[in-house]
Design a protein around this motif. Structure first.
Motif, PDB file in Angstrom:
ATOM      1  N   ARG A   1     -12.905 -78.851   0.374  1.00 33.74           N
ATOM      2  CA  ARG A   1     -12.702 -77.450   0.015  1.00 33.74           C
ATOM      3  C   ARG A   1     -11.715 -76.806   0.997  1.00 33.74           C
ATOM      4  NH1 ARG A   1     -18.892 -75.891   0.522  1.00 33.74           N
ATOM      5  NH2 ARG A   1     -18.487 -77.211   2.342  1.00 33.74           N
TER       6      ARG A   1
ATOM      7  N   GLU B   1      -7.287 -84.228  -2.661  1.00 30.63           N
ATOM      8  CA  GLU B   1      -8.146 -84.729  -3.733  1.00 30.63           C
ATOM      9  C   GLU B   1      -7.369 -85.200  -4.960  1.00 30.63           C
ATOM     10  OE1 GLU B   1     -11.207 -85.373  -3.606  1.00 30.63           O
ATOM     11  OE2 GLU B   1     -11.844 -84.334  -1.784  1.00 30.63           O
ATOM     12  N   ARG B   2      -6.090 -84.874  -5.033  1.00 33.98           N
ATOM     13  CA  ARG B   2      -5.284 -85.211  -6.204  1.00 33.98           C
ATOM     14  C   ARG B   2      -5.101 -86.716  -6.337  1.00 33.98           C
ATOM     15  NH1 ARG B   2      -0.533 -86.885  -7.511  1.00 33.98           N
ATOM     16  NH2 ARG B   2      -0.085 -87.220  -5.301  1.00 33.98           N
TER      17      ARG B   2
ATOM     18  N   ALA C   1      -5.892 -74.098   0.489  1.00 34.04           N
ATOM     19  CA  ALA C   1      -6.226 -74.534  -0.868  1.00 34.04           C
ATOM     20  C   ALA C   1      -5.236 -75.586  -1.360  1.00 34.04           C
ATOM     21  CB  ALA C   1      -6.239 -73.328  -1.810  1.00 34.04           C
ATOM     22  N   ARG C   2      -3.955 -75.420  -1.014  1.00 29.46           N
ATOM     23  CA  ARG C   2      -2.946 -76.393  -1.425  1.00 29.46           C
ATOM     24  C   ARG C   2      -3.206 -77.753  -0.778  1.00 29.46           C
ATOM     25  NH1 ARG C   2       2.626 -73.855  -0.971  1.00 29.46           N
ATOM     26  NH2 ARG C   2       1.753 -72.771  -2.789  1.00 29.46           N
TER      27      ARG C   2
ATOM     28  N   TYR D   1      -6.251 -79.356  -2.380  1.00 28.36           N
ATOM     29  CA  TYR D   1      -5.880 -79.913  -3.687  1.00 28.36           C
ATOM     30  C   TYR D   1      -5.148 -81.244  -3.532  1.00 28.36           C
ATOM     31  CZ  TYR D   1      -2.783 -80.758  -7.641  1.00 28.36           C
ATOM     32  OH  TYR D   1      -2.083 -81.373  -8.642  1.00 28.36           O
TER      33      TYR D   1
END
Length: 560
Positions: free
Chosen positions: A219, A206-207, A199-200, A203
């Protein structure tokens, strides 16, 4: 104030931790000796990069297994799963690779080894379900060098933390015909640390993305974890061969792995190792010629930017060629890192060595593969990758990786700032004819700067992207390079992205035996690669200034 590391002895683990992945090689002469494999240098090493220098705990466990389970002299390599062990066997016995030196299949055996109710070294919720199982491949001593080569080039061997854990129960080891599911593999389905890491990464991918908004976001289920960055590369290539089995093209990877990549990763590779516009012109003509004959390639591999010359190829152009000719674009963004660059606008697959900046403390190996849901082959690639996927990132390594990566952006910001500060000092000397500095390779400088900037993430209140922790200095002469390196008061050893500054005369250590090949691909033997850490930037800068002053004193003494 000083970093005070010049006196750190040859062979000392850096950092000084049980699972360090670098080693102190303090002088130019030591680095050259390491590159040649000099016995006196190798015997002085107490540690090393784990793919190149097998960790002491892995060595001890291997010796214990040899003593217990081999009835005649031989060697054992240990793997976390049977597929990796079988791949190693196939490599060792391959007559296509080793010609007359290949050994017979009958002389190589694979078996499982179980230890008792081992507890992981880092405690976590729940009791591990049952014993630890590892897989051993046993072969004659004459094939030790070949086996070590597979270990180095695929990164699929067991973790030092797994070995450490097994050694706690070494007396309970037994050879088994029907092994139970090893605890850390079973834990991977339920332990939250793996989901947290994925998940990190999703993230971070996409950040603050660059370019036009994407239709679909990455995802956590699109992220796959591996026990090393090289393992991630190896498994992606194996997946691509299974998917299509066609030719692979490598653009902008001018470093040692290309020498053995063809032999290890499968057939049919083509190289454009510099990644210049002229080479991509040649590549486009090649693609068109193949298309006219009804054939195609399966994939192109690139870095963003490259190691060690920090060059960014024209990824946008290669993306257009991928769309036109139907191949997959794989990008390794380890050097730029999740923090600074966004390659999802061009890449079908992103591979990353998590051992470097993401982990940041040089105390474990790990890697990741991220599939981009916005390109047409996503479904087919994900299905193919999942069919053979095993999460072999050992649970203790995963827990440490999750802890270390919590402050990733904070560390990246500091390293960006330090590296840029030092390069700003050194760069003017590269344009001064009277200086010994020939060039400074860094994403901020050079012909590919705009290409790198086109991939930089947007600035936010949380983080301003930069040019990474790595730069490479090229000098006019060997004398100047040696003087700079020997005078540079930082730690000296392999790896990058660590919390401590690491320097390395790249060609002298990595390509000592292939200098002519390296030179033909733009890698001069006078380069010194530096990865800055988290030390005070003024302290590191002063060390660089002092070393540079010593290099300048060699001007006119000897020509290269």
């Amino acid at each position: 104030m000083t970093i005070a590391t010049i006196s750190l002895p040859l062979g000392k683990a850096i950092p000084e931790k049980p699972h360090a992945i670098s080693v102190q090689i303090p002088t130019w002469s030591d680095m050259c000796g390491m590159g040649r494999g000099d016995i006196q240098i190798m015997e002085a090493l107490r540690n090393g990069y784990p793919r190149t220098f097998i960790h002491k705990d892995v060595q001890e466990l291997s010796r214990a297994c040899q003593s217990r389970f081999l009835s005649s002299p031989g060697k054992i390599l240990l793997f976390p799963d049977p597929k990796s062990a079988q791949a190693c066997k196939s490599y060792i016995i391959s007559s296509d690779i080793h010609k007359n030196e290949a050994i017979s299949s009958k002389s190589v055996s694979i078996f499982a080894i179980e230890t008792g109710e081992s507890q992981p070294t880092i405690m976590h919720a729940g009791k591990p379900p049952g014993p630890t199982t590892i897989w051993a491949i046993a072969f004659p001593e004459e094939s030790a060098k070949v086996g070590a080569q597979f270990w180095r080039l695929t990164g699929t061997g067991i973790s030092s933390r797994l070995a450490e854990n097994c050694l706690r129960d070494v007396e309970s080891m037994q050879r088994v015909d029907r092994p139970v599911k090893r605890f850390y593999s079973a834990m991977s389905a339920v332990h939250p640390v793996y989901q947290t890491i994925c998940a990190r990464i999703a993230y971070l991918m996409e950040r603050a993305s660059t370019g036009t908004p994407r239709s679909l976001a990455v995802r956590p289920s699109d992220v796959f974890l591996y026990p090393s960055g090289m393992s991630a590369i190896y498994h992606v290539q194996q997946m691509l061969l299974k998917w299509r089995g066609l030719e692979t093209v490598v653009i902008g990877f001018p470093y040692e792995l290309t020498i053995k990549m063809v032999e290890t990763y499968g057939p049919s590779f083509k190289f454009y190792s510099l990644g210049t516009d002229e080479q991509i012109d040649e590549f486009e003509i090649y693609l068109d010629t193949k298309a006219r004959s009804g054939s195609m390639i399966q994939a192109v591999w690139c870095e963003c930017p490259s190691n060690p010359l920090l060059y960014t190829v024209d990824l946008e152009r290669i993306r257009k060629l991928a769309d036109k000719y139907g191949f997959v674009l794989v990008v390794d963004e380890t050097i730029g890192s999740f923090a600074n660059v966004d390659v999802l606008g061009v890449a079908d697959i992103v591979v990353t060595s998590l051992s470097k900046s993401f982990n940041g403390y040089a105390d474990l190996l790990a890697g990741s593969v991220t599939l981009n849901p916005n390109y047409c082959y996503y479904g087919a690639l994900k299905t193919c990758l999942k069919e053979d996927y095993t999460n072999n990132l050992y649970i203790d390594d995963a827990i440490q990786l999750e802890r270390n990566s919590r402050n990733f952006l904070e560390r990246a910001a500091k390293m960006n700032d330090t590296a840029e500060c030092i390069v700003d000092y050194l760069s003017p000397f590269a344009s001064d004819p009277s200086s010994v500095v020939n060039a400074v390779h860094y994403p901020k400088t050079g012909q590919s700067t705009q290409r790198y900037r086109s991939r930089m993430r947007q600035a936010t209140d949380e983080f301003t992207p930069g040019y990474g922790c790595l730069f490479t200095v090229d000098f006019d002469t060997i004398d100047a390079s040696r003087a700079f390196f020997d005078s540079l008061d930082v730690r000296k050893g392999p790896s990058l992205g660590a919390n401590i500054t690491l320097a390395q005369p790249y060609v002298q250590m990595v390509l000592q035996k292939e200098k002519k090949w390296a030179a033909s691909h733009g890698l001069r033997e006078t380069i010194v690669r530096v990865s800055v850490g988290l030390e005070d930037k003024h302290v590191v800068l002063q060390s660089v200034k002092n070393a540079h002053m010593m290099a300048e004193k060699t001007k006119g003494t000897h020509a290269l």
